[in-house]
Design a protein around this motif. Sequence first.
Motif, PDB file in Angstrom:
ATOM      1  N   MET A  43       0.823  -1.202  -0.104  1.00  0.00           N
ATOM      2  CA  MET A  43       0.123   0.040   0.083  1.00  0.00           C
ATOM      3  C   MET A  43       0.910   1.292   0.119  1.00  0.00           C
ATOM      4  O   MET A  43       1.851   1.323   0.452  1.00  0.00           O
ATOM      5  CB  MET A  43      -1.011  -0.127   1.316  1.00  0.00           C
ATOM      6  CG  MET A  43      -2.103  -1.106   1.482  1.00  0.00           C
ATOM      7  SD  MET A  43      -2.990  -0.857   0.132  1.00  0.00           S
ATOM      8  CE  MET A  43      -4.187   0.571   0.835  1.00  0.00           C
ATOM      9  N   PRO A  44       0.583   2.215  -0.532  1.00  0.00           N
ATOM     10  CA  PRO A  44       1.026   3.707  -0.321  1.00  0.00           C
ATOM     11  C   PRO A  44       1.053   4.062   1.108  1.00  0.00           C
ATOM     12  O   PRO A  44       0.018   3.406   1.638  1.00  0.00           O
ATOM     13  CB  PRO A  44       0.329   4.465  -1.102  1.00  0.00           C
ATOM     14  CG  PRO A  44      -0.808   3.939  -1.968  1.00  0.00           C
ATOM     15  CD  PRO A  44      -0.894   2.535  -1.188  1.00  0.00           C
ATOM     16  N   ILE A  45       1.920   4.883   1.506  1.00  0.00           N
ATOM     17  CA  ILE A  45       1.904   5.382   2.804  1.00  0.00           C
ATOM     18  C   ILE A  45       1.038   7.002   2.588  1.00  0.00           C
ATOM     19  O   ILE A  45       1.656   7.927   2.359  1.00  0.00           O
ATOM     20  CB  ILE A  45       3.066   5.640   3.762  1.00  0.00           C
ATOM     21  CG1 ILE A  45       3.891   4.099   3.562  1.00  0.00           C
ATOM     22  CG2 ILE A  45       2.895   6.174   5.062  1.00  0.00           C
ATOM     23  CD1 ILE A  45       5.102   4.123   4.172  1.00  0.00           C
ATOM     24  N   TRP A  46      -0.243   6.985   2.954  1.00  0.00           N
ATOM     25  CA  TRP A  46      -0.998   8.060   2.249  1.00  0.00           C
ATOM     26  C   TRP A  46      -0.641   9.506   2.926  1.00  0.00           C
ATOM     27  O   TRP A  46      -0.326  10.388   2.115  1.00  0.00           O
ATOM     28  CB  TRP A  46      -2.712   7.900   2.358  1.00  0.00           C
ATOM     29  CG  TRP A  46      -3.195   6.593   1.638  1.00  0.00           C
ATOM     30  CD1 TRP A  46      -3.438   5.374   1.759  1.00  0.00           C
ATOM     31  CD2 TRP A  46      -3.288   6.832  -0.049  1.00  0.00           C
ATOM     32  NE1 TRP A  46      -3.983   4.952   0.891  1.00  0.00           N
ATOM     33  CE2 TRP A  46      -3.701   5.664  -0.544  1.00  0.00           C
ATOM     34  CE3 TRP A  46      -2.762   7.964  -0.765  1.00  0.00           C
ATOM     35  CZ2 TRP A  46      -3.894   5.409  -1.613  1.00  0.00           C
ATOM     36  CZ3 TRP A  46      -3.175   7.740  -2.158  1.00  0.00           C
ATOM     37  CH2 TRP A  46      -3.577   6.451  -2.741  1.00  0.00           C
ATOM     38  N   GLY A  47      -0.212   9.545   4.090  1.00  0.00           N
ATOM     39  CA  GLY A  47       0.082  10.458   4.572  1.00  0.00           C
ATOM     40  C   GLY A  47       1.431  11.266   4.655  1.00  0.00           C
ATOM     41  O   GLY A  47       1.854  12.138   5.089  1.00  0.00           O
ATOM     42  N   LYS A  48       2.132  10.153   3.895  1.00  0.00           N
ATOM     43  CA  LYS A  48       3.543  10.643   3.611  1.00  0.00           C
ATOM     44  C   LYS A  48       4.049  10.537   2.280  1.00  0.00           C
ATOM     45  O   LYS A  48       5.260  10.602   1.761  1.00  0.00           O
ATOM     46  CB  LYS A  48       4.486   9.484   4.279  1.00  0.00           C
ATOM     47  CG  LYS A  48       4.377   9.624   5.901  1.00  0.00           C
ATOM     48  CD  LYS A  48       5.107  10.897   6.478  1.00  0.00           C
ATOM     49  CE  LYS A  48       4.739  11.116   7.756  1.00  0.00           C
ATOM     50  NZ  LYS A  48       5.304  12.412   8.221  1.00  0.00           N
ATOM     51  N   LEU A  49       3.080  10.751   1.295  1.00  0.00           N
ATOM     52  CA  LEU A  49       3.274  10.566  -0.062  1.00  0.00           C
ATOM     53  C   LEU A  49       4.059  11.760  -0.556  1.00  0.00           C
ATOM     54  O   LEU A  49       5.048  11.560  -1.473  1.00  0.00           O
ATOM     55  CB  LEU A  49       2.078  10.670  -0.976  1.00  0.00           C
ATOM     56  CG  LEU A  49       0.932   9.495  -1.024  1.00  0.00           C
ATOM     57  CD1 LEU A  49      -0.156   9.973  -2.021  1.00  0.00           C
ATOM     58  CD2 LEU A  49       1.943   8.298  -1.551  1.00  0.00           C
ATOM     59  N   LYS A  50       3.852  13.112  -0.006  1.00  0.00           N
ATOM     60  CA  LYS A  50       4.809  14.028  -0.425  1.00  0.00           C
ATOM     61  C   LYS A  50       6.091  13.953  -0.045  1.00  0.00           C
ATOM     62  O   LYS A  50       7.306  14.349  -0.878  1.00  0.00           O
ATOM     63  CB  LYS A  50       3.950  15.211  -0.166  1.00  0.00           C
ATOM     64  CG  LYS A  50       4.759  16.530  -0.394  1.00  0.00           C
ATOM     65  CD  LYS A  50       3.995  17.952  -0.005  1.00  0.00           C
ATOM     66  CE  LYS A  50       4.555  19.143  -0.455  1.00  0.00           C
ATOM     67  NZ  LYS A  50       5.661  19.674   0.416  1.00  0.00           N
ATOM     68  N   ASP A  51       6.366  13.651   1.346  1.00  0.00           N
ATOM     69  CA  ASP A  51       7.513  13.462   1.912  1.00  0.00           C
ATOM     70  C   ASP A  51       8.349  12.467   0.939  1.00  0.00           C
ATOM     71  O   ASP A  51       9.904  12.806   0.926  1.00  0.00           O
ATOM     72  CB  ASP A  51       7.653  12.752   3.458  1.00  0.00           C
ATOM     73  CG  ASP A  51       7.033  14.122   4.121  1.00  0.00           C
ATOM     74  OD1 ASP A  51       6.857  15.185   3.691  1.00  0.00           O
ATOM     75  OD2 ASP A  51       6.478  14.062   5.202  1.00  0.00           O
ATOM     76  N   LEU A  52       7.985  11.320   0.918  1.00  0.00           N
ATOM     77  CA  LEU A  52       8.645  10.298   0.311  1.00  0.00           C
ATOM     78  C   LEU A  52       8.872  10.621  -1.174  1.00  0.00           C
ATOM     79  O   LEU A  52      10.169  10.356  -1.712  1.00  0.00           O
ATOM     80  CB  LEU A  52       7.672   8.827   0.300  1.00  0.00           C
ATOM     81  CG  LEU A  52       7.502   8.129   1.731  1.00  0.00           C
ATOM     82  CD1 LEU A  52       6.661   7.241   1.758  1.00  0.00           C
ATOM     83  CD2 LEU A  52       8.907   7.650   2.199  1.00  0.00           C
ATOM     84  N   SER A  53       7.939  11.278  -1.825  1.00  0.00           N
ATOM     85  CA  SER A  53       8.152  11.498  -3.255  1.00  0.00           C
ATOM     86  C   SER A  53       9.423  12.508  -3.600  1.00  0.00           C
ATOM     87  O   SER A  53      10.249  12.441  -4.242  1.00  0.00           O
ATOM     88  CB  SER A  53       6.811  12.238  -3.802  1.00  0.00           C
ATOM     89  OG  SER A  53       7.277  12.949  -5.038  1.00  0.00           O
ATOM     90  N   GLU A  54       9.356  13.404  -2.134  1.00  0.00           N
ATOM     91  CA  GLU A  54      10.628  14.428  -2.335  1.00  0.00           C
ATOM     92  C   GLU A  54      11.846  13.843  -2.054  1.00  0.00           C
ATOM     93  O   GLU A  54      13.165  13.903  -2.605  1.00  0.00           O
ATOM     94  CB  GLU A  54      10.299  15.401  -1.358  1.00  0.00           C
ATOM     95  CG  GLU A  54       9.227  16.375  -1.887  1.00  0.00           C
ATOM     96  CD  GLU A  54       8.811  17.509  -0.964  1.00  0.00           C
ATOM     97  OE1 GLU A  54       8.118  18.678  -1.202  1.00  0.00           O
ATOM     98  OE2 GLU A  54       9.322  17.574   0.482  1.00  0.00           O
ATOM     99  N   GLN A  55      11.703  12.784  -1.133  1.00  0.00           N
ATOM    100  CA  GLN A  55      13.161  12.042  -0.831  1.00  0.00           C
ATOM    101  C   GLN A  55      13.695  11.330  -2.083  1.00  0.00           C
ATOM    102  O   GLN A  55      14.734  11.550  -2.290  1.00  0.00           O
ATOM    103  CB  GLN A  55      12.837  11.219   0.429  1.00  0.00           C
ATOM    104  CG  GLN A  55      14.403  10.723   0.986  1.00  0.00           C
ATOM    105  CD  GLN A  55      14.217   9.530   2.050  1.00  0.00           C
ATOM    106  OE1 GLN A  55      13.095   9.164   2.361  1.00  0.00           O
ATOM    107  NE2 GLN A  55      15.366   9.174   2.491  1.00  0.00           N
TER     108      GLN A  55
END
Lengths: 414, 262
Positions: free
Chosen positions: A276-288
Amino acid sequence: MTEQPKTARKTIKAVAQMKSLMAEHFHSLDRAVKEGTPKVAWCTSVGPAELLHAMGFRVYFPENHAALIGATRMATDFIPVANSIGYSPDICSYLTADVGAYLSHRTPLTKSYGLETIPKADVLVYNTNQCRDVQDWFSFYAREWNVPLVGLHTHRGVKAVQEWHVADLVAQMKAMIPTLEEISGVKFDIDRLRETVRLSLECTKLWRQVLEFGATKPAPLTFFDATIHMAPAVVLRGLPEAIDYYKLLITELAERVNQGVAAVEGERHRLYWDGMPIWGKLKDLSEQFSALRTNVVASTYCNSWIFDAFDPATPFESMARAYIELFIVRDESYKEAYMNEWIRDFSVDGIIFHDAKTCPNNSNNRYGLPQRMAARLGIPSLVINGDLNDLRCYSEEQARTNIEAFIEQLDERG
Amino acid sequence: MDERFGGGVDVGSCTTKVVIVNRRDEILGSAVVYSGTDFEAASKEAWTRALEQAGIDSAQVGRVVSTGYGRKSVPFATGTLTEISCHGRGCLHFFAGPITVVDIGGQDNKIIKLDATGRRVSFKMNRKCAAGTGAFLEEMALRLRLPLEDLDRMARAADGEVSLGSYCTVFSATEVLEKIKAGHPVNRILRGVFRSVVKRVMEMDTLTDTVVLTGGVIEHNPFIAELIREETSSSVVIPPHPQITGALGAALYAVDEEHHGR
């Protein structure tokens, strides 16, 4: 070894059109509830949405709502509310977030679309091909609102789909029809179902095309884009709007490919995301990942809305086959072969397994699969412990360090 | 003198370690201080002490690589790498691959596998639970009202072992209190506490090839190495001063970059 700049992934322009489609989706549901027509059916994300559309229902998908709760970081406010009435923190955090939101009289639909509440169901229709939790989730609302609950019980751990699997599911779907006719006031029409299945097939083919752009080097989209842009394939599948939307998206992605535009500037590594995606961390992970010049180019999750089996000539049988051919209901040997194929075709050099605390059915690292795949393919993998919605189960620093260390390992391999 | 030295700073959850090396990879100075709540201050303090020991000043150091939990809080670092890479590099300084590095830290454990060429094959960190880490030993010491530095000696002196069954640190603490109430000697309970650390490590991954133990927990509690030896047929070794292995690895990377362009 030097500090990586913070980099956002490139925005896909079509997202504006998608937002307006989603707004209309929710507003039409809101109108239906207020006007009492058409009737509203709640449905699990993998169907049988086609049957419900064909019978004139407006269809609402609670999984989509739960993901929205996660993405807006409201989940950890709501999950404890559901926990307090007996829904364990160890069960599906879509269920607990959604039930907790209902009990708190709050929804992210208010801020995003101006809806006061979620649309109340006239009937609840589940399919256990995702998990048993959806049945318990819908049962909560059936008791709460005293509305009918019907469902499909799909076989699990399927190695090869057999005719008797299909026949069983077809019989279950047909058995629902009298209840659905009574609630909707619409007589079942096989031609209308054929047309809905045709639209779903077209949608799903286009969605496959979108995801297959990820095989291009450099890839014009990321897993994080796909988790957003899959919304029409989930909630509008079987309707013409979804088809129009994916044609627009495909045009934009094809332009990116023609112009050599990479979603992640300077793409160095290409990863596969399982789970599953980690929905609350999509932006952070994408940026990392972007900062590490790494693109997650393919995933099991976003592929879950590719249904190659749909066939308007045999609507019931092909729906049944589509729902049983899904990755999530298959056995380990199928899963391994499936992932091998995508990893090969997408030139993947590393795999990330997300072990979601509350979603065992979507956590495929738990029975030795990463080790078997590493031995077979020679591709390293990383397991991230987290959750789809419950960020109490996610350690930011642990995850970031693990990802950074994994990319260092890939760098070392050259 | 035109030699440029390399620095490594490992900011862990409990302690901050600094190592200074020359271009021949020899350790000239090192320091360990408590990280506290101000990682930047801790890194500066450790840096100053290590420079003093090395007898050089900051301007003579070319590259500084920071690592560890607080690696982004070192203002004088010229680059960062994760502790997984740095512990591996530090161990390879003493032992040739293939090796399995077991780092037992203050807040997390790591198992890192390196092949015969020193290339990393895989790594695992403990899940976000701190069971089996230094934090677990600290909690047990607190519950038993014992100084941390006495644990190794007492566990080693035990003539038996009281087994602890719980995974959770808090539940283990309750279990320890139950064992005390039941009249078990404290040193036998402590040996059980150490065994619990070993069990948490052993369930993370397989231990293959030569096993190299690093981290502050091993530095201060070498008896854990003996317990690990009871559980594996692999050779188990400890580098000199295992607490600074990560900082050493970081310093070696710094020298690589400075002098060898790697």
